[in-house]
Design a protein around this motif. Structure first.
Motif, short mmCIF file in Angstrom:
data_model
loop_
_atom_site.label_atom_id
_atom_site.label_comp_id
_atom_site.label_asym_id
_atom_site.label_seq_id
_atom_site.Cartn_x
_atom_site.Cartn_y
_atom_site.Cartn_z
N MET A 70 38.78 -11.28 -64.55
CA MET A 70 37.78 -12.28 -64.91
C MET A 70 36.69 -12.36 -63.85
SD MET A 70 39.15 -13.52 -67.68
CE MET A 70 38.40 -15.10 -67.96
N ARG A 84 30.01 -17.31 -58.80
CA ARG A 84 29.08 -16.61 -59.66
C ARG A 84 27.79 -17.41 -59.77
NH1 ARG A 84 31.78 -15.93 -64.91
NH2 ARG A 84 33.02 -14.59 -63.57
N ASP A 94 41.65 -20.32 -72.77
CA ASP A 94 41.16 -18.99 -72.47
C ASP A 94 40.09 -18.53 -73.45
OD1 ASP A 94 44.47 -18.41 -71.56
OD2 ASP A 94 42.78 -18.37 -70.18
N MET A 129 36.99 -18.85 -73.28
CA MET A 129 35.72 -18.43 -72.70
C MET A 129 35.84 -17.06 -72.02
SD MET A 129 33.63 -21.00 -73.29
CE MET A 129 33.99 -22.58 -74.06
N ILE A 130 36.88 -16.38 -72.34
CA ILE A 130 37.14 -15.11 -71.67
C ILE A 130 35.97 -14.15 -71.81
CG2 ILE A 130 38.48 -12.99 -71.89
CD1 ILE A 130 40.95 -14.60 -72.04
N MET A 134 33.62 -14.34 -69.21
CA MET A 134 34.21 -14.07 -67.90
C MET A 134 34.52 -15.37 -67.18
SD MET A 134 34.04 -10.75 -67.82
CE MET A 134 34.18 -10.28 -66.12
N VAL A 135 34.88 -16.35 -67.97
CA VAL A 135 35.19 -17.63 -67.37
C VAL A 135 36.64 -17.96 -67.69
CG1 VAL A 135 34.69 -20.08 -67.38
CG2 VAL A 135 32.84 -18.45 -67.50
N HIS A 136 37.29 -18.47 -66.70
CA HIS A 136 38.73 -18.57 -66.70
C HIS A 136 39.17 -20.00 -66.97
CE1 HIS A 136 42.70 -17.97 -64.49
NE2 HIS A 136 42.68 -17.03 -65.40
N ALA A 163 29.01 -12.16 -71.46
CA ALA A 163 28.94 -11.63 -70.10
C ALA A 163 29.80 -10.39 -69.95
CB ALA A 163 29.39 -12.69 -69.09
N ASN A 164 30.84 -10.37 -70.70
CA ASN A 164 31.72 -9.20 -70.68
C ASN A 164 31.08 -8.06 -71.46
OD1 ASN A 164 33.72 -7.28 -71.15
ND2 ASN A 164 35.34 -8.83 -71.11
N VAL A 200 23.92 -22.76 -67.62
CA VAL A 200 24.95 -22.57 -66.61
C VAL A 200 24.29 -22.18 -65.30
CG1 VAL A 200 27.02 -21.30 -65.95
CG2 VAL A 200 26.60 -21.84 -68.35
N MET A 216 26.16 -22.31 -62.22
CA MET A 216 27.14 -21.68 -61.34
C MET A 216 28.52 -21.79 -61.93
SD MET A 216 27.88 -22.43 -57.30
CE MET A 216 26.47 -21.52 -56.74
N VAL A 217 29.32 -20.80 -61.60
CA VAL A 217 30.73 -20.85 -61.95
C VAL A 217 31.52 -20.79 -60.67
CG1 VAL A 217 32.63 -19.73 -63.16
CG2 VAL A 217 30.34 -19.70 -64.15
N ILE A 218 32.47 -21.68 -60.52
CA ILE A 218 33.28 -21.67 -59.31
C ILE A 218 34.75 -21.60 -59.68
CG2 ILE A 218 34.00 -23.01 -57.31
CD1 ILE A 218 31.30 -24.00 -56.97
N ARG A 219 35.40 -20.69 -59.05
CA ARG A 219 36.83 -20.52 -59.29
C ARG A 219 37.57 -20.64 -57.97
NH1 ARG A 219 37.58 -15.16 -61.80
NH2 ARG A 219 36.44 -16.27 -63.42
N PRO A 220 38.03 -21.83 -57.68
CA PRO A 220 38.75 -22.00 -56.42
C PRO A 220 40.20 -21.57 -56.61
CG PRO A 220 38.52 -24.11 -57.51
CD PRO A 220 37.99 -23.06 -58.46
N LEU A 221 40.62 -20.62 -55.81
CA LEU A 221 41.98 -20.13 -55.97
C LEU A 221 42.90 -20.66 -54.89
CD1 LEU A 221 40.78 -16.60 -56.81
CD2 LEU A 221 42.30 -17.91 -58.28
#
Lengths: 218, 218
Positions: free
Chosen positions: A133, A208, B127, B129-130, B133-135, B181-182, B203, B205-210
DNA sequence: CTTGACACAGAACGATTGTTCGTGTACGAT
DNA sequence: ATCGTACACGAACAATCGTTCTGTGTCAAG
């Protein structure tokens, strides 16, 4: 009348103050500046701080311990080490040389990231990380580490396949299961993790930016 | 043994420290805390600071003047308005009520975002929004707007399909092409954009804090 | 040459600021 | 009752840290 310029010493002071502030969350003392910038006398520190203040490059409150504040606080530069793509090993600090110059860095809010970690960033190139992703052009922020714990998303180099990948890591019964972030995709099972699998770092964040480029430090 | 709680006095101290830090750019002294929170003794301040530190609500360096740092200084709160998922319209400020309380917000560095915009955040659920590319669990930061320019990624409500989606927007020959996006996925062509398509926001920004949850304001 | 600004040097000073220590109270567990 | 612990109080202490003061050297303007 000096127009815009600051001396090289003042520039070093400014840089040091900002770095110190990023690291500690508070400003250095005059004596710390003196030591680290290599200034022989306290009063010279004070003198040049006044200059910097007049230039508007720092703010300062008189008589307040550690009362300096840099203009743009809270940002932490994260060095961009290179690109990450399927067909090539991940560049990693301590192993590879950085692809980008030393001043190429992401400026990211301290508070979004774990403190005092030696983080670095990679730019995703190509669409090979889709199953993680992660998009072409995304920034992946990594913490360098050679081992992974279950559930962590890590950057892995698979020797046999000669492939870099981002996967969730699970060690189960002597084997390693690499789980794509995309739930529609199948995991990879590694039977011989010792030989075949090299963990290069843990993914701490994916960013992103769509609307605005991330500011570069410096 | 106190499990999680902090006393009301400690809460007031924490609030004061954060406010002070916002105002000044550096932390208060023990004596300033004493005065402003209304504590009779310095050692009581110290004692309760140690509590707060043990609770992880502040960080502190011993022996350092003004060496307290609140968990999250100087950030801009971005209100979390709700969830975004395929089957439901996007909640948008000015149209919908927020799903979350007023104090539920992302604390994000000003510098990563466009200035002075009325931004809001949504949490991606599921899921669906896959293809963007958004999780599941990602934060999507949006700027509310009803129209889109070519190339922007926007949150769209498709009336016919009763579906929310995130796509790159292209207006071409009276039709709208919505590009995932994919890159492996096919675009959607909307023939009657006026009737069928509602742009809800861009949109940013997209933030994916892991590694670490994003800090919530408040 | 003199003057004055600018930059730098070193040391002593004194205010600022965290730390320590002795003491006291309330309360639940043993 | 007694002990341990959480919480509170006040004063003295000692390290931290900005300020001040007296000088030196340079360089361009007069």
């Amino acid at each position: 009348m000096r127009e815009t310029g600051i001396t090289e010493r003042q520039a070093r002071m400014k840089t040091f103050i900002e770095a110190y502030f990023s690291d500690h969350g508070y400003a250095p003392t005059y004596r710390e500046i003196m030591k680290n910038v290599g200034i022989p006398s306290l009063s010279v520190v004070r003198y040049n701080l006044e200059r910097l203040q007049k230039e508007g490059l720092i703010e300062r409150d008189p008589r307040v311990a550690r009362g300096i504040r840099p203009q743009k606080p809270g940002l932490r530069p994260i060095r961009i080490w290179g690109y990450i793509q399927a067909g090539e090993p991940t560049p990693v600090p301590g192993i590879n040389e950085p692809v980008f110059g030393a001043d190429e860095a992401l400026a990211i809010s301290q508070d979004l990231l774990p403190r005092d970690e030696n983080l670095f960033a990679l730019i995703v190139r190509g669409d090979s990380m889709i199953d993680a992703m992660v998009h072409d052009g995304d920034y992946v922020i990594l913490k360098p580490q050679q081992e992974a714990r279950n559930g962590e998303m890590v950057a892995i180099w698979l020797k046999n396949r000669e492939e870099t990948t981002l996967k969730y890591f699970f060690f189960e019964n002597g084997k390693v299961r690499l789980q794509p972030a995309n739930p529609t995709m199948q995991p990879i099972i590694i039977d011989d993790p010792d030989e075949n699998l090299e963990v290069r770092g843990k993914v701490v964040m994916v960013i992103r930016p769509l609307e605005k480029r991330l500011p570069l430090a410096q």
